[in-house]
Design a protein around this motif. Structure first.
Motif, PDB file in Angstrom:
ATOM      1  N   TYR A 186       0.841  -1.192   0.000  1.00 56.95           N
ATOM      2  CA  TYR A 186       0.000   0.000   0.000  1.00 56.95           C
ATOM      3  C   TYR A 186       0.881   1.249   0.000  1.00 56.95           C
ATOM      4  N   THR A 187       0.464   2.265  -0.738  1.00 53.41           N
ATOM      5  CA  THR A 187       1.195   3.525  -0.737  1.00 53.41           C
ATOM      6  C   THR A 187       0.988   4.230   0.599  1.00 53.41           C
ATOM      7  N   LEU A 214      11.340  -5.875   2.923  1.00 56.52           N
ATOM      8  CA  LEU A 214      11.343  -6.495   1.598  1.00 56.52           C
ATOM      9  C   LEU A 214      10.417  -5.727   0.667  1.00 56.52           C
ATOM     10  N   VAL A 215      10.901  -4.604   0.147  1.00 57.26           N
ATOM     11  CA  VAL A 215      10.151  -3.786  -0.807  1.00 57.26           C
ATOM     12  C   VAL A 215      11.051  -3.465  -1.993  1.00 57.26           C
ATOM     13  N   TYR A 216      10.424  -3.274  -3.177  1.00 54.37           N
ATOM     14  CA  TYR A 216      11.172  -3.135  -4.419  1.00 54.37           C
ATOM     15  C   TYR A 216      10.653  -1.955  -5.240  1.00 54.37           C
ATOM     16  N   ASP A 217      11.467  -1.595  -6.229  1.00 54.75           N
ATOM     17  CA  ASP A 217      11.117  -0.518  -7.161  1.00 54.75           C
ATOM     18  C   ASP A 217      10.805   0.761  -6.370  1.00 54.75           C
ATOM     19  N   GLU A 218       9.688   1.398  -6.708  1.00 57.36           N
ATOM     20  CA  GLU A 218       9.354   2.664  -6.060  1.00 57.36           C
ATOM     21  C   GLU A 218       8.575   2.480  -4.761  1.00 57.36           C
ATOM     22  N   ALA A 219       8.255   1.249  -4.414  1.00 56.70           N
ATOM     23  CA  ALA A 219       7.430   0.987  -3.230  1.00 56.70           C
ATOM     24  C   ALA A 219       8.186   1.335  -1.948  1.00 56.70           C
ATOM     25  N   VAL A 220       7.443   1.792  -0.943  1.00 58.51           N
ATOM     26  CA  VAL A 220       8.012   2.072   0.376  1.00 58.51           C
ATOM     27  C   VAL A 220       7.115   1.444   1.431  1.00 58.51           C
ATOM     28  N   PHE A 221       7.741   0.941   2.478  1.00 55.77           N
ATOM     29  CA  PHE A 221       6.975   0.423   3.608  1.00 55.77           C
ATOM     30  C   PHE A 221       6.501   1.591   4.464  1.00 55.77           C
TER      31      PHE A 221
END
Length: 403
Positions: A186-187, A214-221
């Motif tokens: 989720y953003t 464990l997040v990839y590309d433009e995703a942020v936790f």
């Protein structure tokens, strides 16, 4: 001799075995029998636990202090380290007294629902969901209420969907980002909107943050409590060392909660299991208090595997899915493959498709039925790259050949 009228309780008879563990056990059984089965079932990193963590456990073994009972809620120094780590990684300030160390993430899940749920309470459960959530809710006397979001929605539910499912009996929402089984993230804006909705309606949030790194590309936790600080007094945060530090077998998780929930869960744990194994707690202390270098190295490897799996799965007839942005799973919509004839057999469900893939391609995957709805397959990319490529090739050869 009179036989007992009832043997196993109705409550436990109604709970199915964990589908992911069952698939993994089946794959291991076939490999032990000499079959070249490749397993995409378990969410278990193939890396060894980092050396510095193992060394901490080795030192702990010879310390007599670790040969005795310790507090049921966990070693004080580990509870403090988890509080510090939560501020560092989630941006959420908590006290050590709010932390309970548990026997893996699953005990944290069970403790939480047992502490919060009364008979008749409804728990909103976004689907696809991890297999353990609905069973833990039911064991606690609650009613899971599925809120489904498909591939076209990137497997993410909206505030509108949650509001449509809310009733006067709604007690809590399960919120998981990054997600098992879908890899959805989720953003920050989506997270804040859901958190604000929960605040407005007095709904507890149970947020599972075990895939936070464990997040990839433009995703942020984004921790939902960081996004909406007003949620702090009605949120339980679940986490553990299993996924981030390749420590699935060490069985150390935790829950972070308001004081009244902490007290209730600690009382339950004092009767159920008492303290978590002290050696494992010392290893977890080294993990959460230490650097993230090894974690970042594993993340790079997972990302390479993710990209390879996404490319190869997209080449299979009838498969489509959004690119996963977190965790280490691809969750594939196979509804276009269902209804077709494969290897001389007509496939009517994703469960049947998974069975055919196991029998004909010797590849173990988990069907969508385990996560709430037929028509999907989950494949973990936590296994080695060579095995991953070989396994997906086998599926390609099975499903792309003429019927």
């Amino acid at each position: 001799m009179v036989e007992p009228a009832r043997r196993v309780s109705t409550r436990l008879q109604s709970i199915p075995e964990s589908a992911t563990l069952a698939i993994t056990a089946k794959a291991k059984q076939l490999r032990a029998a000499g079959e070249p089965v490749i397993g995409f079932g378990a969410g278990e990193p193939d890396f060894p636990t980092p050396d510095y963590i193992v060394e901490a456990a080795q030192e702990a073994v010879v310390d007599p202090a670790n040969h005795r009972y310790t507090p049921a809620a966990g070693l004080p120094e580990l509870r403090q380290a988890i509080a510090d780590k939560t501020l560092r990684d989630s941006g959420v300030a908590v006290e050590a007294s709010q932390v309970i160390v548990t026997n893996g993430g699953k005990q944290a899940v069970y403790n939480t629902f047992a502490a919060l749920t009364d008979p008749g309470d409804e728990i909103l459960l976004p689907a696809p969901y991890w297999t353990t959530y609905p069973e833990a809710i039911k064991l606690a006397g609650g009613t899971p209420v599925d809120v489904f979001a498909g591939a076209e929605s990137d497997y993410k539910v909206t505030v509108e969907q949650l509001e449509a499912a809310r009733t006067e009996n709604t007690k809590a929402l399960v919120f998981v980002s990054p997600s098992n089984p879908t890899g959805a993230v989720y953003t920050p804006e989506e997270t804040a909107a859901i958190g604000q909705w929960a605040v407005e309606h007095g709904i507890w949030v149970i947020t599972d943050e075990i895939y936070e790194h464990l997040v990839y590309d433009e995703a942020v936790f984004t921790s939902i409590v960081k996004a909406v600080p007003e949620l702090a007094n009605q949120t339980v945060i679940l986490n553990g060392v299993a996924k981030t530090y390749a420590m699935t077998g060490w069985r150390v998780g935790w829950m972070i909660a308001p004081s009244d929930v902490v007290q209730a869960a600690t009382t339950l744990q004092s009767h159920a299991t008492s303290n978590v194994n002290n050696i494992a707690q010392k290893a977890a202390l080294e993990a959460v208090a230490g650097p993230l270098d090894a974690v970042n190295d594993m993340l790079k490897a997972f990302d390479d595997r993710r990209k390879t799996m996404v490319k190869m799965l997209n080449e299979i007839d009838g498969f489509h899915f959004p690119t996963p942005k977190g965790a280490f799973y691809a969750y594939v919509d196979v509804t276009r493959a269902v209804g077709k004839e494969i290897a001389g057999q007509r496939v009517n469900t994703s469960s049947e498709l998974a069975q055919i893939i196991l029998e004909k391609a010797q590849v173990a995957v988990v069907p969508g039925e385990a996560f709430g709805k037929s028509g999907y397959l989950r494949l973990s990319y936590a296994l080695g790259l060579d095995e991953l490529v070989e396994g997906v090739k086998r599926i390609q050869q099975l499903l792309n050949e003429p019927a």
